[in-house]
Each structure stands twice: as C-alpha cells, then as structure tokens.
Design an enzyme around this catalytic site. Structure first.
Site, PDB file in Angstrom:
ATOM      1  N   ASN A 196       0.894  -1.297  -0.032  1.00  0.00           N
ATOM      2  CA  ASN A 196       0.035   0.026   0.093  1.00  0.00           C
ATOM      3  C   ASN A 196       0.975   1.147  -0.054  1.00  0.00           C
ATOM      4  OD1 ASN A 196       0.494   0.510   2.632  1.00  0.00           O
ATOM      5  ND2 ASN A 196      -1.066  -0.742   3.470  1.00  0.00           N
ATOM      6  N   ARG A 197       0.110   2.465   0.103  1.00  0.00           N
ATOM      7  CA  ARG A 197       1.060   3.708   0.015  1.00  0.00           C
ATOM      8  C   ARG A 197       2.038   3.800   1.069  1.00  0.00           C
ATOM      9  NH1 ARG A 197      -2.940   8.547  -1.038  1.00  0.00           N
ATOM     10  NH2 ARG A 197      -3.486   7.732   1.047  1.00  0.00           N
ATOM     11  N   ALA A 198       1.744   3.628   2.452  1.00  0.00           N
ATOM     12  CA  ALA A 198       2.428   3.781   3.332  1.00  0.00           C
ATOM     13  C   ALA A 198       3.892   2.751   3.404  1.00  0.00           C
ATOM     14  CB  ALA A 198       2.074   3.408   4.496  1.00  0.00           C
ATOM     15  N   GLU A 199       3.432   1.330   2.927  1.00  0.00           N
ATOM     16  CA  GLU A 199       4.398   0.417   2.737  1.00  0.00           C
ATOM     17  C   GLU A 199       5.525   0.773   1.713  1.00  0.00           C
ATOM     18  OE1 GLU A 199       1.535  -3.217   4.512  1.00  0.00           O
ATOM     19  OE2 GLU A 199       1.626  -2.868   2.283  1.00  0.00           O
ATOM     20  N   ASP A 264      -6.776  -7.641   1.684  1.00  0.00           N
ATOM     21  CA  ASP A 264      -7.046  -9.118   1.669  1.00  0.00           C
ATOM     22  C   ASP A 264      -7.848  -9.267   0.330  1.00  0.00           C
ATOM     23  OD1 ASP A 264      -5.508  -9.238   3.821  1.00  0.00           O
ATOM     24  OD2 ASP A 264      -7.449  -9.453   5.226  1.00  0.00           O
TER      25      ASP A 264
END
Length: 309
Positions: A196-199, A264
């Site tokens: 995701n964006r943060a990861e 998920d």
C-alpha cells in the site's frame, strides 16, 4: 469493462500461506461513562467472529468463486478451533499447523453504535519447528494448485519466506505477495508484490511526483526480479508497474466506511483473476472494483462474484 470470468475463476486453485488471525467483534450500546474511570461503558449485545489475515484472503477467494487452501499456524486454543470451524463453514480447505506454544493471533474490537472504541491484540510468534512444518506442508501442496499467495502480517509465519518463494518458483507457480515492513529483498523472485502507499514509502522513501514514483517503483521491481509491482493508494486508486511500463486506475467513488481487510480482498481478486488467465492490468481493474466495494462494509468482509458482476 469485460465480464467477470466466473467459469475460469471457478477452476482457479489458490494456495494461501501466511499469518492466520481471528477477528473478533463485540457490538454494544454506550449509555453512560464508568464511575471507575473516564471511559464509556459498553453493554455488549452481540458478538461476531470473522476470519482475518491470510484466512480472510482465502475467504475472499471462495466468495469470488475460486478454490482456496489455507496454510498457517494456530494455537491449540479456542480461537484456533474457531478459525478451523469458520474456514470449514466458508468452504476453505485447511492445513493448519497447531503450535501449543502460542495463542492464535486474535484482534478483538469493541464497537459502540458502529464506531470502534477499542482494539485488543493477542499475538505471539510461532516456534521454529512450526515454520519447518509450514515449509514441508507447502511443498506437498504446490502441485495441486495454480497460484501461491503469501499474506504477510509480520506475525512470524513468513519468517522464512525466501524458501517458500524458491519452492513455488521451482514448481512453476506464480507467487503473489502482500508485504509487510521495508525489507523487500525477502520477496525477491515473486511474481507480484502489492504494497500500500505507506508500505511503498517505507520501502523506497517519499516521492514528490508521479515520475519519481515510477522511477523508484521500476528500480525496486528490477532489483526484486518481479513481473509486476502494484501500489494500492487508497483514494488515489492503484498503480501497476511492469516491464511494459506504468498503468493506473482511479479509485471507484464509494463511501469509505472501513478499510480493514481491504488489502486481503484486493489480493484475493488478483489471485483468482490471474489464475483465470487475465493480464496483470485487467486483474488490477477487477481488484480495484472489489476494493471499492469492500471499503463500504464494516470490518473484515468479502466481495462476491455477484457483486463484482
């Protein structure tokens, strides 16, 4: 957009390996503040248990019409028994490794008037021998499946993920990974990674422009020898990076009610559509649609093939 390929999806056999969890919800009414401390008193009216983590990925695969086998580690406790029961009721095949040394990972949420007031997590890492059993079980299961999905929630089950990816590659199976943390070298050789964006920011640093993101994403994809890298960006949609370049879809304009478990659903949709023979770009479009539906639901939920169609 093309029709959802339900016939081909129904033949898709997906092996899901990763951190299995139980999501426990206690719903109640809040009518007063406790005399003991300045906290609300929740009078619990209803309790609900749902599959979480890797188990929620498997549940979404079945809801979409595919076939799922779930491999993970649970404790020899009530929560572990509940995971096995819920998986059986959902039509998921299971190979759950019992580990007497741990409590099954459980996230307990207390809600008042549909608002989450508190979350309590129970988690421990599995014993080394449990990880060896996961590796052995997975190797035996690979030949009966078309795609391997690795669902990493950093609870320890994918502590030896390099060996799992190597075994799947040797067996000729595509490997889709939902990553955690910033040490992405662990996932080298997978087919697709879906931060995701943060990861993604944790892995490559913050970007200022789309060109900068593309440059860093393609560099990471090359370093990890991935076929594709898909960055899920919440309200900004999804961006796919492959050898052919960059493809983007905007988020579908649904009201966002609850994002828990949305990753998920996205991963499950990518797995079944890819197993059904769709291109990465078409698989992304279906995953984007499924993600847009599931964020409108409370808690870890599923999207069905009917809803997508």
């Amino acid at each position: 957009m093309m029709k959802f390929p339900l016939d081909a999806v129904s033949r898709a056999r997906v092996l899901v390996v990763g951190d299995v969890m139980l999501d426990r919800y206690w719903f109640g009414e809040v009518e007063r503040i406790s005399p003991e401390a300045p906290v609300p008193v929740v009078r619990v009216a209803r309790r609900e248990d749902r599959l979480g983590g890797a188990a929620n990925v498997a549940r979404n695969i079945v809801a979409l019409g595919g076939q799922a086998t779930l491999l993970g580690v649970v404790g020899t406790d009530e929560a572990g028994q509940k995971v096995a029961q819920l998986a059986a009721e959902a039509g998921i095949g299971t190979k759950l490794v019992d580990d007497a040394s741990l409590h099954t990972t459980t996230k307990m949420r207390v809600l008042g008037r549909q608002q989450q007031l508190l979350r309590i997590d129970f988690e421990q890492g599995p014993a080394p021998q449990s990880l060896e059993r996961v590796q052995a079980e997975m190797s035996a299961l690979l030949r009966d499946h078309d795609v391997l999905v690795l669902s990493d929630y950093a609870k320890g089950v994918l502590g030896q993920v390099e060996g799992l990816i190597a075994a799947a590659r040797q067996a000729g199976l595509p490997v889709l990974v939902d990553p955690k943390g910033h040490l992405y070298r662990r996932y080298r050789g997978a087919s697709l990674v879906t931060p995701n964006r943060a990861e993604m920011q944790e892995a490559v640093g913050r970007w200022q422009t789309e060109d900068e993101l593309t440059e860093r994403a393609q560099a990471l994809r090359g370093e990890l020898q991935l076929e594709a890298l898909l960055v899920t960006r919440s309200e900004q949609g999804m961006t796919l990076f492959t050898q052919a370049g960059r493809a983007h879809v905007d988020a579908l304009a649904h009201e966002v009610f609850d994002v828990s478990g949305a990753g998920d659903t996205v991963l499950a949709t990518l797995a079944v559509t890819r197993a059904a023979g769709l291109s990465w770009e078409d698989a992304m479009r279906w995953a984007n649609r499924a993600g847009g539906i599931v964020v409108g639901k409370l808690g870890t939920s599923v999207v069905t093939a009917g809803e997508l169609a």
